[in-house]
Write a protein that holds these residues in place. Structure first.
Motif, PDB file in Angstrom:
ATOM      1  N   ASN A 557       0.867  -1.190   0.000  1.00 14.08           N
ATOM      2  CA  ASN A 557       0.000   0.000   0.000  1.00 14.08           C
ATOM      3  C   ASN A 557       0.905   1.242   0.000  1.00 14.08           C
ATOM      4  O   ASN A 557       2.026   1.208   0.505  1.00 14.08           O
ATOM      5  CB  ASN A 557      -0.915  -0.006   1.239  1.00 14.08           C
ATOM      6  N   GLU A 594      -5.915   1.000  -8.016  1.00 19.99           N
ATOM      7  CA  GLU A 594      -6.059   1.184  -6.577  1.00 19.99           C
ATOM      8  C   GLU A 594      -4.685   1.247  -5.926  1.00 19.99           C
ATOM      9  O   GLU A 594      -3.683   0.804  -6.497  1.00 19.99           O
ATOM     10  CB  GLU A 594      -6.878   0.045  -5.960  1.00 19.99           C
ATOM     11  N   ALA A 643      -3.245  -1.482  10.172  1.00 28.53           N
ATOM     12  CA  ALA A 643      -4.289  -0.809   9.386  1.00 28.53           C
ATOM     13  C   ALA A 643      -3.594   0.110   8.378  1.00 28.53           C
ATOM     14  O   ALA A 643      -2.367   0.313   8.416  1.00 28.53           O
ATOM     15  CB  ALA A 643      -5.194  -0.017  10.315  1.00 28.53           C
ATOM     16  N   TYR A 644      -4.350   0.699   7.463  1.00 20.23           N
ATOM     17  CA  TYR A 644      -3.715   1.543   6.449  1.00 20.23           C
ATOM     18  C   TYR A 644      -4.716   2.605   5.979  1.00 20.23           C
ATOM     19  O   TYR A 644      -5.881   2.601   6.349  1.00 20.23           O
ATOM     20  CB  TYR A 644      -3.212   0.710   5.276  1.00 20.23           C
ATOM     21  N   ASP A 645      -4.210   3.486   5.133  1.00 24.04           N
ATOM     22  CA  ASP A 645      -5.010   4.581   4.556  1.00 24.04           C
ATOM     23  C   ASP A 645      -5.689   5.428   5.628  1.00 24.04           C
ATOM     24  O   ASP A 645      -6.914   5.568   5.671  1.00 24.04           O
ATOM     25  CB  ASP A 645      -6.068   4.031   3.588  1.00 24.04           C
ATOM     26  N   GLU A 659     -10.129   8.339  10.137  1.00 23.93           N
ATOM     27  CA  GLU A 659     -10.713   7.148   9.520  1.00 23.93           C
ATOM     28  C   GLU A 659      -9.578   6.284   8.961  1.00 23.93           C
ATOM     29  O   GLU A 659      -8.512   6.795   8.615  1.00 23.93           O
ATOM     30  CB  GLU A 659     -11.677   7.529   8.393  1.00 23.93           C
ATOM     31  N   TRP A 660      -9.818   4.979   8.856  1.00 23.99           N
ATOM     32  CA  TRP A 660      -8.785   4.071   8.356  1.00 23.99           C
ATOM     33  C   TRP A 660      -9.438   2.837   7.743  1.00 23.99           C
ATOM     34  O   TRP A 660     -10.651   2.624   7.851  1.00 23.99           O
ATOM     35  CB  TRP A 660      -7.833   3.669   9.492  1.00 23.99           C
ATOM     36  N   GLN A 661      -8.592   2.035   7.096  1.00 21.45           N
ATOM     37  CA  GLN A 661      -9.045   0.771   6.504  1.00 21.45           C
ATOM     38  C   GLN A 661      -8.581  -0.394   7.391  1.00 21.45           C
ATOM     39  O   GLN A 661      -7.513  -0.331   8.009  1.00 21.45           O
ATOM     40  CB  GLN A 661      -8.485   0.611   5.089  1.00 21.45           C
ATOM     41  N   LYS A 662      -9.377  -1.465   7.428  1.00 18.29           N
ATOM     42  CA  LYS A 662      -9.055  -2.601   8.296  1.00 18.29           C
ATOM     43  C   LYS A 662      -7.818  -3.333   7.778  1.00 18.29           C
ATOM     44  O   LYS A 662      -7.500  -3.282   6.573  1.00 18.29           O
ATOM     45  CB  LYS A 662     -10.237  -3.558   8.373  1.00 18.29           C
ATOM     46  N   ARG A 697     -14.431   1.891  12.368  1.00 18.61           N
ATOM     47  CA  ARG A 697     -13.150   2.339  11.811  1.00 18.61           C
ATOM     48  C   ARG A 697     -13.092   3.863  11.664  1.00 18.61           C
ATOM     49  O   ARG A 697     -12.684   4.404  10.656  1.00 18.61           O
ATOM     50  CB  ARG A 697     -12.898   1.653  10.469  1.00 18.61           C
ATOM     51  N   SER A 726       0.103   0.979  12.360  1.00 16.64           N
ATOM     52  CA  SER A 726       0.113   1.410  10.961  1.00 16.64           C
ATOM     53  C   SER A 726       1.263   2.378  10.740  1.00 16.64           C
ATOM     54  O   SER A 726       1.887   2.882  11.681  1.00 16.64           O
ATOM     55  CB  SER A 726      -1.213   2.097  10.614  1.00 16.64           C
ATOM     56  N   LYS A 776     -19.652   5.808   6.342  1.00 17.25           N
ATOM     57  CA  LYS A 776     -19.662   4.881   5.217  1.00 17.25           C
ATOM     58  C   LYS A 776     -20.405   5.576   4.086  1.00 17.25           C
ATOM     59  O   LYS A 776     -21.510   6.081   4.276  1.00 17.25           O
ATOM     60  CB  LYS A 776     -20.353   3.562   5.582  1.00 17.25           C
TER      61      LYS A 776
END
Length: 1321
Positions: A557, A594, A643-645, A659-662, A697, A726, A776
């Motif tokens: 990523n 992506e 986690a990322y982003d 906010e983040w991605q799992k 998240r 992260s 979301k």
């Protein structure tokens, strides 16, 4: 002579008085030009090869010119000596006075300078200002490393010209900040400003454009000021001034210019030319040798003269060369004319002048030498002397007043007191220039995108430049004709960046060329261009992170580029290489879209590096920095991976939302929660924002320090524990976006929809509003959820909201500086909004007015009501006693006013009862009822019958179309007015007051139908009941009005407004015998008017000493000391009041009091009116009667004296006073003893007076003696008691104010004739 001889001669000439005088004249007396020596460019160190030559340069500034010396440190000689040529002052490098020096230079080892990295923190942007304002450009930077002894040098430039601290520009540099300030802007200051930070290891630069527009002109429509004043060829008594013309985008064409001069040390500007000159260059002559001057220029057009340009720097006229005076010799040439000059040539050629230069002849005489110049046309031999008035002493001179495009020859004569030389060799034909006119229009103009607020303009130069000076660029919004100047100073290049434009707006551009004669025609307009940033490739992605590894593949990523290049990033390219190798290989075809990619086919245990490229429509951006070494070993730990982003929104001064991605790798079990950690920028002390893990998240982090920068990271949690952190985020500053707003939630009053609304403080062309629920993104719009966006405003609308729609709704705006907000709808708030929505969607139609009635002509009934708002689809019904009323032509409505009505033609006794109106409009309903029974119904029925009868009366006989009314005219006249109609010749009109007929002065005008009765002297006396009648054989009609009560008060109030408003005069003083009157003249006055007199703040009332009222409005006082002060009259009406004030004190009071005393005495104290002679002669034994008429109030007492003694009354002397005014003294049988001076004294309590009569008695037979009267004036006897003024018995009756002040009471004078005749002698 050689140089040594010249220097010796210079030394010996120091004792020459003439030379000393000339040297003192050469000294510049003006203080502003004196400045100390300063090295502008210092000597630099040089490393050179052995046996090579080197020239060392430095630049020196100062006035008077500094003495430059070169010193050689011969004590330090470590290496071989080489020969070096030193040129210490470039402008004197060819002077015979500059010696050459041999200095030593050492062979030095190469120096390795420290590389200092300069990063600009704050940069100055484009500046748009107006003449006369100030501007400050500031740049803040950081240095790495920041060494105190290696600070960068800040160099400021304008259009690549170095700027230094002066009266026009102030420069300050220190502590990481450099500032340039222009305290007083002129158009000369416009240009591209650049800051260049110079270090030993390199430079850093930043630039921005400064635009200076014309200030307000002295006269509307006058042109802007010229600029860029330059001085050329300064000589003994002349200079040549040039300038650049202003732009005339909206002003009229320039007709010419005026040049002004001012000697340094004075402030007296004088105009150099009597008539405007049309070109931008002018030779100014008539200057004084050795004096310094300023110059400025003004432009002229048909509207007027512009403001003056910025004045030039001071320029000194050149003193005649002293070289030939200083080079004193004692050769045999003394006493002879000089030799001929040589090398004559033209150093500058223009349209109307030529600058000639020549070499002076060898000359060693002590006598001064000068030159004469002759000219002739090239094709003739007629030589003409040029300088007939003033000799020339320097070998350079400008010959003026030449014709354009003509050829001339010139020759020189050298002369001294012994004669003139032979003429020099003539020059060849020298042709003056001939301008063909203004340049032709520039060629095609092309505009291209630059940034969000600027556009690059390029154009083709004109085919006929005709000594081009530069260009002016104009801009205009597409579709309008409002052209404005993009630059206010001529631009030399054929491309220009127009700044300060509105993002998203469409512009067109045009260009004009200029030369000395003016501006060319405009070029063709460019194609319309919308302002937005030009597309560029994106910057490099960064922070490549490993999210999972299974031994054969890795999941990567990375963070998206900081700059997208003005377009969306479409693709990413990933390369890999083995650690320790240099060959990169692409790992995927085609590219990925992506920022999450699984690299497969890796060797287990191998170490890899990765790099990523981003691409948009403009192309491929640079590669990211290679990742750290990543080992391809399978992850087996039980805790989750990273986690990322991490993204941030809703940034405020003390909080933000993360906010983040799992994680891709979940470990041995599912992820159950997350912890968010943060640390201040530059520290490694991490703080956990939430002690209890959150399952969702996102997390709102609070209690941050306003303005501080933080980095964040996230750790996932599962049953095995807390996983890997992260990658740390980029620093985020806890500071709200300026102008940011919050989401609002309302229920639409019309539709009943629940609306979340957000207004963005920033917006760009590609910005989008992203709405989310519980963070979301919302994608399901099947349940009546609608998003509407217009410009910077976006709405999330719930058409059919349900109880499950509570939650947190957030919105973010792309392509902005993080503009975002959120709103949380709780279950309780949602329930209240649903109830309100139901009420709005099922409304009761609100009514402004309930059902009412109005009786119309012919006795018809109008039933009506008014709703707050109705649509065109409204329906309604009317009922009477539950029976629907029909007749579509009788019902109507008006959507604009909301009025619904029904007209009933016949209203009878059967209609008594209840009337109802029912309304239906969409989903709303409404109803209103009116009950007409009993007395209310009887009154309505009677009114309907009356209107029916009245209609018949009006249509069949004479009648009043307008009944009697009372009108007050502008002149305060009061008039009864009415109008009659349906008349014929036999119709008769009568006026009555209280049943008594009034015969007006003017008969009623029945022809016009308007009848008027003026009421003279309107007051309470004229109040009463007035009546008017009109009749003929068809019938009779009457009208009456009761002028009392409110009608009378309204009329008086109107008179108050007209007579007592602004037309009321100021208070004046009128002195009378009864007191001091203060009068206010008005159009009309009556006692019924609301007028109040005040002394200071106290209200005055009628009393023995104060009389209020009269004509005009006045107050009369018997003055005493306590009566001094301010008096005012206040005239009040129903709307406002008017006040007039008079200060009765000081000199005003003293003068008025003196006049009052004088009039009072003249009126009350004149006792002896007349009748007594001055001299009486009578024969002995006759009877003498002295009779006089006297007056006074109260009646005076009379006494007689003879020669100062009282007259003793007896049979001979008889005194009488008849009717209180005829006083007499009778002397019976006069004798010689009765001769003498008799005095009559008249006196009452107010004083008195006395009169002398001389009586002379003569005997019978004697001549009548001639007695000359002795003129003895009356003697005034002052009163013994205080004077009291009699008061009037009654207040004067009100009457209209006269046009002139009231006269004073009649004065009794000595000229009145006595009723008793005087006796003759």
């Amino acid at each position: 002579k050689d140089m040594e001889g010249v220097q010796k001669s210079l030394h010996e000439s120091g004792s020459n008085p003439f030379v000393r005088t000339k040297m003192m004249d050469k000294y510049v007396r003006e203080e502003p030009m004196i400045r100390g020596p300063k090295f502008m460019v210092r000597l630099r160190s040089h490393t050179v090869f052995e046996n090579s030559s080197i020239k060392l340069f430095c630049t020196v500034e100062g006035f008077p010119m500094p003495v430059v010396k070169c010193k050689i440190h011969t004590s330090i000689r470590l290496f071989k000596v080489v020969r070096v040529t030193a040129a210490l002052f470039p402008s004197l490098s060819h002077s015979p006075f500059l010696p050459f020096y041999n200095i030593s230079a050492a062979m030095l080892p190469q120096i390795q300078y420290t590389k200092i990295h300069i990063t600009f923190l704050d940069k100055f942007g484009p500046v748009f200002a107006t003449e006369g304002q100030s501007a400050t450009l500031t740049a803040t930077m950081t240095l790495n490393p920041n060494l105190a002894n290696l600070q960068p040098e800040a160099q400021w430039y304008r259009d690549d010209t170095r700027l230094f601290d002066s009266k026009w520009v102030k420069i300050h540099t220190g502590r990481g900040v450099t500032t340039l300030t222009i305290p007083n802007l002129f158009k000369d200051d416009e240009g591209l400003y650049k800051i260049r930070l110079v270090t030993k290891g390199g430079t850093a630069e930043h630039s921005a454009f400064v635009s200076v527009s014309d200030g307000p002109p002295p006269v509307p429509g006058a042109p802007g000021a010229p600029m860029d004043i330059k001085i050329h060829d300064a000589n003994r008594d002349y200079v040549i001034v040039s300038w650049k013309p202003p732009n005339t985008t909206t002003e009229g064409p320039i007709l010419g210019y005026f040049v002004d001069k001012c000697e340094v040390g004075t402030e007296n500007w004088t105009q150099c030319n009597d008539h405007p000159i049309k070109i931008c260059k002018y030779p100014v002559s008539g200057l004084f040798e050795g004096h310094a001057y300023y110059f400025r220029v003004r432009a002229v057009n048909s509207h007027g003269i512009s403001k003056a340009s910025r004045m030039s720097d001071p320029i000194e006229t050149v003193v005649a060369s002293l070289l030939h005076l200083l080079c004193v010799g004692f050769s045999a040439a003394e006493g002879k004319p000089p030799g001929a000059a040589s090398g004559i040539h033209a150093s500058e050629i223009d349209r109307t002048y030529v600058v000639l230069s020549w070499r002076a002849p060898a000359y060693f005489s002590k006598a001064p030498m000068w030159y004469y110049i002759e000219k002739c046309m090239a094709d003739s031999g007629a030589w003409q002397r040029v300088n007939t008035q003033v000799p020339i002493r320097s070998p350079r001179y400008a010959v003026f007043d030449l014709s354009e495009g003509k050829q001339y020859k010139f020759r020189i004569f050298a002369a001294n007191i012994y004669g003139a030389s032979e003429p020099s060799e003539p020059t060849g034909p020298i042709e003056t220039l001939q301008l063909k006119g203004v340049p032709s229009a520039p060629g095609q103009v092309i505009s291209t995108r630059e940034t969000n607020t600027s556009v690059l303009i390029q154009w083709a130069p004109p085919k006929e430049p005709n000594q081009l000076i530069g260009y002016y660029i104009d801009q205009c919004v597409k579709g309008s004709k409002d052209w404005t100047s993009a630059n206010h100073k001529p631009h030399k290049d054929t491309k220009f960046v127009v700044s300060g434009l509105t993002t998203g707006e469409t512009y067109v551009f045009r260009v004009q060329a200029i030369n000395e004669l003016g501006l060319s025609d405009e070029s063709q307009e460019s194609a319309p261009l919308t302002v937005k940033a030009a597309l560029t490739p994106p910057s490099a992605p960064y922070d490549i992170a490993l999210l999972n590894c299974d031994g054969h593949s890795m999941v990567l990523n990375w963070k998206k580029p900081l700059h997208s290049g003005g377009a969306n990033i479409k693709e990413y390219y990933v390369d890999k290489r083995r650690s320790g190798t240099t060959m990169w290989r692409e790992v995927h075809i085609p590219p990925v879209t992506e920022r999450l990619y699984k690299v497969e086919g890796l060797t287990e245990g191998a170490v890899y590096q990765f790099q990523v490229y981003a691409a948009n429509l403009a192309g491929l951006g640079p590669a990211a920095k290679p990742s750290a070494d990543l080992s391809c070993e399978a992850w087996t730990m039980p805790e989750p991976g990273p986690a990322y982003d991490l993204t941030f929104s809703e940034v405020r001064d003390k909080s933000l939302l993360v906010e983040w991605q799992k994680p891709v790798y979940t470990g041995s079990g599912a992820v159950t929660g997350y912890h968010v950690e943060y640390a201040k920028k530059g520290t490694s002390e991490w703080t956990t924002a939430n002690e209890t893990a959150v399952s969702h998240r996102f997390l709102k982090v609070t209690s941050l320090e306003a303005g501080a920068s933080y980095t964040f990271r996230v750790r996932a949690v599962n049953a095995a524990g807390v996983g890997m952190a992260s990658m740390a985020s980029d620093p985020v500053t806890a500071k709200a976006v300026e102008g940011s707003q919050e989401v609002s939630c309302v229920v639409d009053e019309k539709s009943g929809d629940i609306v979340l609304s957000f207004e963005s403080c920033q917006i760009t062309e590609g910005s989008q509003f992203i709405w989310k629920k519980d963070y979301k993104e919302m994608t399901d719009f099947s349940h009546g959820v609608v998003i509407k966006t217009e410009g910077s405003h976006s709405k999330l609308i719930f058409k059919n909201a349900e109880k499950e729609d509570f939650g947190t709704y957030s919105v973010s705006v792309t392509n902005t500086e993080g503009v975002s907000s959120s709103y949380t709808i709780s279950a309780e708030e949602l329930a209240k909004m649903l109830e309100l929505s139901y009420d709005i969607r099922h409304p009761i139609i609100p009514l402004k007015s309930e059902l009412a009635y109005k009786i119309l002509e012919r006795g018809r009934m109008r039933f009506w009501l008014q709703a707050e708002e109705i649509s065109s689809n409204v329906t309604y019904k009317f009922f009477a006693n539950n029976k629907e009323l029909s007749g579509p032509n009788k019902m109507s409505h008006d959507v604009s006013t909301g009025i619904i009505e029904f007209i009933m033609d016949h209203f009878t006794e059967e209609n008594e009862g209840t009337f109802t109106c029912q309304i239906t409009d969409g989903g709303g309903k409404g109803q209103s009822s009116l009950v007409l029974i009993g007395d209310a119904f009887k009154a309505a029925l009677a009114e309907a019958d009356y209107q029916r009868r009245e209609y018949i009366r009006v249509k069949e006989g004479p009648h009043f179309s307008e009944f009697l009314s009372l009108q007050v005219g502008d002149d305060c006249s009061v008039t009864l007015v009415c109008k009659v109609a349906n008349l014929k010749k036999e119709s008769v009109f009568h006026w009555y007051k209280e049943d008594t007929e009034i015969i007006p002065d003017v008969k009623p005008d029945l022809g016009s139908g308007v009848c008027k009765l003026p009421i003279k002297l309107f007051s309470l006396k004229t109040a009463g009941v007035y009546k008017a009648t009109i009749s003929d054989d068809r019938g009779k009609d009457k009208s009456q009005i009761d002028i009392s009560g409110k009608v009378f008060d309204d009329a008086i109030n109107k008179i108050n407004q007209l007579a007592g408003g602004s037309s009321a005069a100021e208070l004046v003083i009128n002195c009378t015998a009864t007191g001091i009157q203060m009068q206010c003249h008005m159009k009309y006055f009556t006692s019924e008017m609301n007028i109040t007199w005040c002394h200071g703040e106290a209200k005055l009332s009628h009393s023995d000493k104060i009389v209020i009222g009269g004509t005009p409005a006045m107050a009369t006082i018997e003055p005493t000391e306590k009566d001094k002060g301010k008096y005012s009259i206040v005239i009040t009406n129903s709307e406002n009041s008017h006040k007039r004030t008079l200060d009765l004190s000081g000199d005003v009071y003293e003068k008025a009091f003196a006049e009052f005393q004088k009039l009072k005495y003249e009126y009350y104290f004149k006792f002896v009116v007349g009748g007594l002679p001055d001299v009486v002669t009578i024969m002995e034994k006759k009877t003498l009667s002295l009779t006089c008429t006297v007056c006074g109030e109260p009646k005076p007492q009379v006494s007689w004296l003879k020669n100062g003694a009282d007259v003793e009354l007896d049979d001979q002397y008889v005194v009488s006073l008849d009717q209180g005014k005829f006083a007499s003294l009778t002397i019976k049988g006069v004798s010689m003893e009765n001769s003498g001076r008799y005095t009559m004294i008249v006196q009452n309590k107010y004083g008195g007076e006395s009169v002398d009569i001389v009586v002379s008695v003569y005997r019978h037979g004697e001549n009548i003696p001639q007695v000359k009267p002795t003129l003895t004036p009356k003697t005034i006897i002052p009163p013994k008691l205080p004077i009291e003024i009699p008061q009037p018995k009654s207040q004067p009756a009100p009457s209209p104010a006269p046009s002139s002040p009231s006269p004073a009471p009649p004065k009794a004078g000595r000229g009145m004739k006595s009723p008793t005749p005087t006796r003759r002698k």
